[in-house]
Design a protein around this motif. Structure first.
Motif, PDB file in Angstrom:
ATOM      1  N   GLN A   5       5.739  24.258  -5.501  1.00  0.00           N
ATOM      2  CA  GLN A   5       4.197  24.543  -3.941  1.00  0.00           C
ATOM      3  C   GLN A   5       3.456  23.140  -4.154  1.00  0.00           C
ATOM      4  OE1 GLN A   5       2.163  27.893  -4.017  1.00  0.00           O
ATOM      5  NE2 GLN A   5       2.645  28.495  -2.316  1.00  0.00           N
ATOM      6  N   ILE A   6       4.412  21.990  -5.769  1.00  0.00           N
ATOM      7  CA  ILE A   6       3.484  21.188  -6.273  1.00  0.00           C
ATOM      8  C   ILE A   6       3.575  19.754  -5.460  1.00  0.00           C
ATOM      9  CG2 ILE A   6       3.662  19.569  -8.176  1.00  0.00           C
ATOM     10  CD1 ILE A   6       4.178  22.453 -10.017  1.00  0.00           C
ATOM     11  N   GLU A   7       5.049  19.628  -4.663  1.00  0.00           N
ATOM     12  CA  GLU A   7       5.382  18.355  -4.404  1.00  0.00           C
ATOM     13  C   GLU A   7       4.877  18.842  -3.094  1.00  0.00           C
ATOM     14  OE1 GLU A   7       9.403  17.038  -3.840  1.00  0.00           O
ATOM     15  OE2 GLU A   7       9.673  17.680  -6.046  1.00  0.00           O
ATOM     16  N   ASP A   8       4.997  20.020  -2.179  1.00  0.00           N
ATOM     17  CA  ASP A   8       3.568  20.096  -1.178  1.00  0.00           C
ATOM     18  C   ASP A   8       2.915  20.036  -0.825  1.00  0.00           C
ATOM     19  OD1 ASP A   8       6.634  20.771   0.232  1.00  0.00           O
ATOM     20  OD2 ASP A   8       6.389  22.768   0.083  1.00  0.00           O
ATOM     21  N   ALA A   9       1.955  20.624  -2.007  1.00  0.00           N
ATOM     22  CA  ALA A   9       0.481  20.392  -2.229  1.00  0.00           C
ATOM     23  C   ALA A   9       0.092  18.683  -2.780  1.00  0.00           C
ATOM     24  CB  ALA A   9       0.104  21.107  -3.972  1.00  0.00           C
ATOM     25  N   VAL A  10       0.981  18.049  -3.325  1.00  0.00           N
ATOM     26  CA  VAL A  10       0.415  16.542  -3.339  1.00  0.00           C
ATOM     27  C   VAL A  10       1.321  16.123  -1.826  1.00  0.00           C
ATOM     28  CG1 VAL A  10       1.499  15.011  -4.761  1.00  0.00           C
ATOM     29  CG2 VAL A  10       1.316  16.648  -6.048  1.00  0.00           C
ATOM     30  N   TYR A  11       1.929  16.030  -1.137  1.00  0.00           N
ATOM     31  CA  TYR A  11       2.622  15.472   0.306  1.00  0.00           C
ATOM     32  C   TYR A  11       2.007  15.663   0.772  1.00  0.00           C
ATOM     33  CZ  TYR A  11       5.576  12.611  -2.938  1.00  0.00           C
ATOM     34  OH  TYR A  11       6.325  11.782  -3.738  1.00  0.00           O
ATOM     35  N   GLY A  12       1.414  16.562   1.205  1.00  0.00           N
ATOM     36  CA  GLY A  12      -0.118  17.454   2.267  1.00  0.00           C
ATOM     37  C   GLY A  12       0.769  18.354   3.226  1.00  0.00           C
ATOM     38  N   GLN A  13       1.866  18.727   2.834  1.00  0.00           N
ATOM     39  CA  GLN A  13       2.330  19.912   3.345  1.00  0.00           C
ATOM     40  C   GLN A  13       1.996  21.423   3.222  1.00  0.00           C
ATOM     41  OE1 GLN A  13       6.486  19.205   3.008  1.00  0.00           O
ATOM     42  NE2 GLN A  13       6.160  17.553   3.736  1.00  0.00           N
ATOM     43  N   PHE A  14       0.954  21.511   2.229  1.00  0.00           N
ATOM     44  CA  PHE A  14      -0.055  22.449   1.545  1.00  0.00           C
ATOM     45  C   PHE A  14      -1.238  22.913   1.702  1.00  0.00           C
ATOM     46  CE2 PHE A  14      -0.561  25.092  -1.750  1.00  0.00           C
ATOM     47  CZ  PHE A  14       0.011  26.723  -1.549  1.00  0.00           C
ATOM     48  N   LYS A  15      -1.907  22.154   2.921  1.00  0.00           N
ATOM     49  CA  LYS A  15      -3.080  21.735   3.183  1.00  0.00           C
ATOM     50  C   LYS A  15      -4.057  23.264   3.948  1.00  0.00           C
ATOM     51  CE  LYS A  15      -3.068  17.416   4.746  1.00  0.00           C
ATOM     52  NZ  LYS A  15      -3.314  16.641   6.165  1.00  0.00           N
ATOM     53  N   ALA A  16      -3.013  24.134   4.329  1.00  0.00           N
ATOM     54  CA  ALA A  16      -4.187  25.446   5.673  1.00  0.00           C
ATOM     55  C   ALA A  16      -3.700  26.528   4.092  1.00  0.00           C
ATOM     56  CB  ALA A  16      -2.520  26.081   6.115  1.00  0.00           C
ATOM     57  N   GLN A  40       0.693  -1.406   0.268  1.00  0.00           N
ATOM     58  CA  GLN A  40       0.077   0.315   0.234  1.00  0.00           C
ATOM     59  C   GLN A  40       0.624   1.090   0.264  1.00  0.00           C
ATOM     60  OE1 GLN A  40      -3.453   0.248  -0.731  1.00  0.00           O
ATOM     61  NE2 GLN A  40      -3.314   2.197  -0.915  1.00  0.00           N
ATOM     62  N   ALA A  41       1.580   1.195   0.718  1.00  0.00           N
ATOM     63  CA  ALA A  41       2.685   2.107   0.837  1.00  0.00           C
ATOM     64  C   ALA A  41       3.630   2.754  -0.622  1.00  0.00           C
ATOM     65  CB  ALA A  41       3.352   2.574   1.865  1.00  0.00           C
ATOM     66  N   MET A  42       3.654   1.375  -1.186  1.00  0.00           N
ATOM     67  CA  MET A  42       4.107   1.853  -2.509  1.00  0.00           C
ATOM     68  C   MET A  42       3.306   2.044  -3.334  1.00  0.00           C
ATOM     69  SD  MET A  42       6.306  -1.452  -5.152  1.00  0.00           S
ATOM     70  CE  MET A  42       4.633  -1.890  -4.874  1.00  0.00           C
ATOM     71  N   LEU A  43       2.085   1.734  -3.417  1.00  0.00           N
ATOM     72  CA  LEU A  43       0.951   2.601  -4.390  1.00  0.00           C
ATOM     73  C   LEU A  43       0.990   3.549  -4.226  1.00  0.00           C
ATOM     74  CD1 LEU A  43      -1.368  -1.138  -4.592  1.00  0.00           C
ATOM     75  CD2 LEU A  43       0.118  -0.314  -6.335  1.00  0.00           C
ATOM     76  N   ASP A  44       1.106   4.016  -3.285  1.00  0.00           N
ATOM     77  CA  ASP A  44       0.698   5.257  -2.495  1.00  0.00           C
ATOM     78  C   ASP A  44       2.019   6.075  -3.071  1.00  0.00           C
ATOM     79  OD1 ASP A  44      -2.022   5.327  -0.957  1.00  0.00           O
ATOM     80  OD2 ASP A  44      -0.800   4.577   0.628  1.00  0.00           O
ATOM     81  N   ARG A  45       3.145   5.524  -2.700  1.00  0.00           N
ATOM     82  CA  ARG A  45       4.470   6.357  -3.655  1.00  0.00           C
ATOM     83  C   ARG A  45       3.777   6.616  -5.212  1.00  0.00           C
ATOM     84  NH1 ARG A  45       8.385   8.811  -2.709  1.00  0.00           N
ATOM     85  NH2 ARG A  45      10.438   8.731  -4.359  1.00  0.00           N
ATOM     86  N   LEU A  46       3.688   5.752  -5.804  1.00  0.00           N
ATOM     87  CA  LEU A  46       3.645   5.197  -7.386  1.00  0.00           C
ATOM     88  C   LEU A  46       2.389   6.469  -7.189  1.00  0.00           C
ATOM     89  CD1 LEU A  46       4.060   2.135  -8.027  1.00  0.00           C
ATOM     90  CD2 LEU A  46       5.446   3.659  -8.449  1.00  0.00           C
ATOM     91  N   GLU A  47       1.732   6.954  -7.210  1.00  0.00           N
ATOM     92  CA  GLU A  47       0.599   7.650  -7.011  1.00  0.00           C
ATOM     93  C   GLU A  47       0.547   9.287  -6.889  1.00  0.00           C
ATOM     94  OE1 GLU A  47      -4.160   8.355  -5.864  1.00  0.00           O
ATOM     95  OE2 GLU A  47      -3.284   6.646  -5.067  1.00  0.00           O
ATOM     96  N   ARG A  48       1.819   9.075  -5.475  1.00  0.00           N
ATOM     97  CA  ARG A  48       2.150  10.001  -5.852  1.00  0.00           C
ATOM     98  C   ARG A  48       2.712  10.730  -6.645  1.00  0.00           C
ATOM     99  NH1 ARG A  48       1.772  12.147   0.462  1.00  0.00           N
ATOM    100  NH2 ARG A  48      -0.535  10.569   0.996  1.00  0.00           N
ATOM    101  N   ARG A  49       4.097  10.434  -7.047  1.00  0.00           N
ATOM    102  CA  ARG A  49       4.321  10.457  -7.806  1.00  0.00           C
ATOM    103  C   ARG A  49       3.956  11.492  -9.141  1.00  0.00           C
ATOM    104  NH1 ARG A  49       9.122   6.870  -8.250  1.00  0.00           N
ATOM    105  NH2 ARG A  49       9.212   7.940  -9.783  1.00  0.00           N
ATOM    106  N   SER A  50       2.529  10.392  -9.974  1.00  0.00           N
ATOM    107  CA  SER A  50       2.189  10.484 -10.578  1.00  0.00           C
ATOM    108  C   SER A  50       1.869  12.127 -10.979  1.00  0.00           C
ATOM    109  CB  SER A  50       1.648   9.248 -10.863  1.00  0.00           C
ATOM    110  OG  SER A  50       0.512   9.761 -12.148  1.00  0.00           O
ATOM    111  N   ALA A  51       0.886  12.225  -9.784  1.00  0.00           N
ATOM    112  CA  ALA A  51       0.100  13.537  -9.163  1.00  0.00           C
ATOM    113  C   ALA A  51       1.711  14.984  -9.628  1.00  0.00           C
ATOM    114  CB  ALA A  51      -0.762  13.555  -8.618  1.00  0.00           C
ATOM    115  N   VAL A  52       2.564  14.707  -9.444  1.00  0.00           N
ATOM    116  CA  VAL A  52       3.696  15.221  -8.914  1.00  0.00           C
ATOM    117  C   VAL A  52       3.692  15.281 -10.438  1.00  0.00           C
ATOM    118  CG1 VAL A  52       5.965  15.960  -8.334  1.00  0.00           C
ATOM    119  CG2 VAL A  52       4.548  15.546  -6.917  1.00  0.00           C
ATOM    120  N   LYS A  53       4.286  15.321 -11.640  1.00  0.00           N
ATOM    121  CA  LYS A  53       4.562  14.864 -12.404  1.00  0.00           C
ATOM    122  C   LYS A  53       3.968  14.824 -14.283  1.00  0.00           C
ATOM    123  CE  LYS A  53       5.597  12.173 -16.270  1.00  0.00           C
ATOM    124  NZ  LYS A  53       6.044  10.716 -17.386  1.00  0.00           N
ATOM    125  N   THR A  54       2.473  15.015 -13.167  1.00  0.00           N
ATOM    126  CA  THR A  54       1.251  15.454 -13.871  1.00  0.00           C
ATOM    127  C   THR A  54       1.497  17.035 -14.159  1.00  0.00           C
ATOM    128  OG1 THR A  54       0.365  13.604 -14.255  1.00  0.00           O
ATOM    129  CG2 THR A  54      -1.555  15.758 -14.608  1.00  0.00           C
TER     130      THR A  54
END
Length: 78
Positions: free
Chosen positions: A61-72, A29-43
């Motif tokens: 801010q792309i990586e912060d937004a994808v990895y959830g650090q840009f929530k505020a 599950q962790a690997m699938l989540d990582r692949l999905e996030r990498r795909s989102a960053v690429k897109t």
């Protein structure tokens, strides 16, 4: 008097396979989540600056937004 053992019907050897499969499922599950996030960053990196501005982020801010650090800042749009 008859005594019924609580271990009747159970194997005397502890089952380690359930822990192994749980760890394997978690790692998968962790690997699938990582692949999905990498795909989102690429897109998002493929979008132009105007499209990124439309969704409320800039290129840095792309990586912060994808990895959830840009929530505020994004929470005001949700």
């Amino acid at each position: 008097m008859t005594t019924i053992s609580q271990t009747a019907g159970r194997s005397l050897r502890p089952s380690s396979s359930s822990g192994f499969f749980r760890a394997l499922a978690s790692a998968t599950q962790a690997m699938l989540d990582r692949l999905e996030r990498r795909s989102a960053v690429k897109t998002l990196n493929e979008l132009d600056d105007r499209a990124l501005r439309d969704i409320g982020i800039n290129r840095s801010q792309i990586e912060d937004a994808v990895y959830g650090q840009f929530k505020a800042e994004l929470s005001r749009y949700l």
